[in-house]
Enzyme design. Sequence first.
Site, PDB file in Angstrom:
ATOM      1  N   GLY A 163      -0.502   5.659  -8.017  1.00 59.43           N
ATOM      2  CA  GLY A 163      -1.528   6.188  -8.881  1.00 59.43           C
ATOM      3  C   GLY A 163      -2.997   6.702  -8.102  1.00 59.43           C
ATOM      4  N   GLY A 164      -3.443   5.741  -7.295  1.00 60.77           N
ATOM      5  CA  GLY A 164      -4.580   6.160  -6.409  1.00 60.77           C
ATOM      6  C   GLY A 164      -5.539   4.994  -6.614  1.00 60.77           C
TER       7      GLY A 164
ATOM      8  CD  GLU B 223      -4.202   5.070 -12.453  1.00 61.24           C
ATOM      9  OE1 GLU B 223      -4.043   3.849 -12.413  1.00 61.24           O
ATOM     10  OE2 GLU B 223      -3.948   5.999 -11.458  1.00 61.24           O
TER      11      GLU B 223
ATOM     12  NE  ARG C 290      -1.576  -0.848 -14.658  1.00 54.90           N
ATOM     13  CZ  ARG C 290      -1.716  -0.772 -13.441  1.00 54.90           C
ATOM     14  NH1 ARG C 290      -1.484  -1.658 -12.488  1.00 54.90           N
ATOM     15  NH2 ARG C 290      -1.874   0.626 -13.113  1.00 54.90           N
TER      16      ARG C 290
ATOM     17  CG  HIS D 284       2.996  -0.557 -13.668  1.00 53.60           C
ATOM     18  ND1 HIS D 284       3.570   0.294 -14.606  1.00 53.60           N
ATOM     19  CD2 HIS D 284       2.086  -0.048 -13.044  1.00 53.60           C
ATOM     20  CE1 HIS D 284       2.567   1.594 -14.493  1.00 53.60           C
ATOM     21  NE2 HIS D 284       1.752   1.186 -13.488  1.00 53.60           N
TER      22      HIS D 284
ATOM     23  CG  HIS E  21       2.211  -3.464 -10.371  1.00 52.61           C
ATOM     24  ND1 HIS E  21       2.980  -2.598  -9.748  1.00 52.61           N
ATOM     25  CD2 HIS E  21       0.981  -3.065 -10.907  1.00 52.61           C
ATOM     26  CE1 HIS E  21       2.117  -1.696  -9.405  1.00 52.61           C
ATOM     27  NE2 HIS E  21       0.711  -1.857  -9.964  1.00 52.61           N
TER      28      HIS E  21
ATOM     29  CB  ALA F  77      -0.397   2.314  -3.985  1.00 46.86           C
TER      30      ALA F  77
ATOM     31  NE  ARG G 186      -4.414  -4.412  -9.882  1.00 45.01           N
ATOM     32  CZ  ARG G 186      -3.864  -3.069  -9.749  1.00 45.01           C
ATOM     33  NH1 ARG G 186      -4.671  -2.283  -9.535  1.00 45.01           N
ATOM     34  NH2 ARG G 186      -2.532  -2.975  -9.860  1.00 45.01           N
TER      35      ARG G 186
ATOM     36  CB  THR H  41      -0.938  -0.026   1.315  1.00 45.14           C
ATOM     37  OG1 THR H  41      -1.566  -1.287   1.178  1.00 45.14           O
ATOM     38  CG2 THR H  41      -1.694   1.220   1.311  1.00 45.14           C
TER      39      THR H  41
HETATM   40  C1  SIN Z   1       0.164   3.045 -11.152  1.00 43.39           C
HETATM   41  O1  SIN Z   1       0.306   4.204 -10.239  1.00 43.39           O
HETATM   42  O2  SIN Z   1       0.374   3.085 -12.304  1.00 43.39           O
HETATM   43  C2  SIN Z   1      -0.288   1.661 -10.380  1.00 43.39           C
HETATM   44  C3  SIN Z   1      -1.667   1.943  -9.720  1.00 43.39           C
HETATM   45  C4  SIN Z   1      -2.351   0.441 -10.005  1.00 43.39           C
HETATM   46  O3  SIN Z   1      -1.318  -0.421  -9.957  1.00 43.39           O
HETATM   47  O4  SIN Z   1      -3.283   0.224  -9.833  1.00 43.39           O
END
Ligand code: SIN
Length: 540
Positions: A54-55, A120, A294, A248, A354, A52, A389, A49
């Site tokens: 992105g959000g 994203e 992704r 990722h 990832h 992390a 995901r 956590t």
């Molecule tokens: C990212 O910030 O690209 C990762 C976010 C994620 O894995 O959901």
Amino acid sequence: MSDPREPQSEYDLVIVGSGIAGLSFALKVAEAGYRVAIFTKKDKAESNTNYAQGGIAAVTSSGDDLDKHVQDTLEAGDGLCDPKVVHEILKDGPERIQDLIRMGVEFSSLGDGRISLGKEGGHSKRRVLHVKDVTGKAIEDALLANIAKQGVDLFEHFFAIDLITTKKLNKLGMRSSCQEDHVEGIYFLNSESDQVITVNSPVVLLATGGAGQTYLYSTNPGIATGDGIAIASRAGLSVMNLEFIQFHPTTLHSVEGDRFLITEAVRGEGAKLIDSRGQPFLKKYHPLADLAPRDVVARAIDREMKRSGAPCVRLDTPNMSVDFKDRFPNVYENCMKRGIDPTKIPIPVVPAAHYSCGGVPTGLDCSTKLSGLYACGEVACTGLHGANRLASNSLLEAVVMAHRGAESVCQYLFSKKKNRTVQLPDWVDGDVPASDERVVLSHNLEELKRAMWDYVGIVRSTKRLERAHSRLRNLRREINEYYWNAKVDVPLLELRNLVCVSELIVRSALQRKESRGLHFTLDYPDQSAKPKNTRVAPRA
Ligand code: SIN
């Protein structure tokens, strides 16, 4: 937070792991008056956590709606999400976001006070709430502050070894509290005192995160050794869809091998991936180009790198819609540390392991097939992610499922008899091994990570998977032989878990005779007509 030196010998709920899933779960069950203890193998903030960037995705703006979020999740999941689960989890998102805000998470906002929403890959709308590019850390800090306020016991440097179950007690001829197989407690190694302790508890929650360390290159911190998956498997549970390891697309390429995550939100604000000739290339692979799901982007990068022979592709940032340094201070600082000014030169990037989309199968209340065992967060497989995901759905899943799971555990504890009188056996260590054998363990670790990277990566084939399988089988035998004769320590316990989980990943991948989402195999390049989940049972 009470900070007793010694854990008590009994709790109502033992939680393994101190990321968003474990902490959120603990808060809710402790609020109901139960005795809860969190055990973490390192420092309390050292969780996936915390890294992390992105959000957290949720529908919070008027231009968005639940159906769109559901649709995006199903599309990314490539036919394997459970639609009911997707709907149930995503619908609770906005309420859980409000909980986080109440607990002190200050999401980035626009000048007019509205929350700033990022975009994203795979999202048709801006819906990613974030705290600049340190969202995970902000959430972790807020949750830890609340844990401290509420006085929940949190023990650092305790490594969960194995569950004690009714079946195990029966084998030892000991009395247990139930007829059916059930959790009775758990062994922890206190890595500061080198002592193994026995904790009695009718309920254990695995919230141990993922297994990125099974691969040579990963965005995950060193703690991500698949401990919860291995523990559940050794307790007799099957794993589900573990072949779906998400790579990722963009981690900072460095010759030293460490992989720093460059959040997908950078592409959400206009950055473009370019090939060795400086040309954007994602349009060839998907209509959403740089913001495709992704799995598509990672495979496209892999293909471009193989085609050109270049060690990386690059992320070009000239036409961004935001001020890079202000919006992505963490990425900016880490690039600068490595001598790259991302506002001036394209960032060299490569994919890295990832996220594990599969795991221990659970219901919508976090329960598993083993009575008293719950799982939440990356360790679990709820059916939300399917074969791939959707970005930023993981923090959301953890916080929503923790809420649901905690309600269910409270009901379960309420219905159970108080004052269990179960006698649990003490831990017995093996003999201390000769110190020169330790070197074999670090060689085993290197071999394992290399085999997973080379043969179980973005593009697979049956031959590669079989090669990995045979290497891992041998490694497992060697490591287990060592384990049963040695005094346990953290590197040995982690290696034992890593080899267990790696073999489960490979066995899951061999079971899937099609290409879907994150599992792409040259021998079965097409999708089968009927999507199916894989399930892999522990070795007898
Ligand atoms: C990212 O910030 O690209 C990762 C976010 C994620 O894995 O959901």
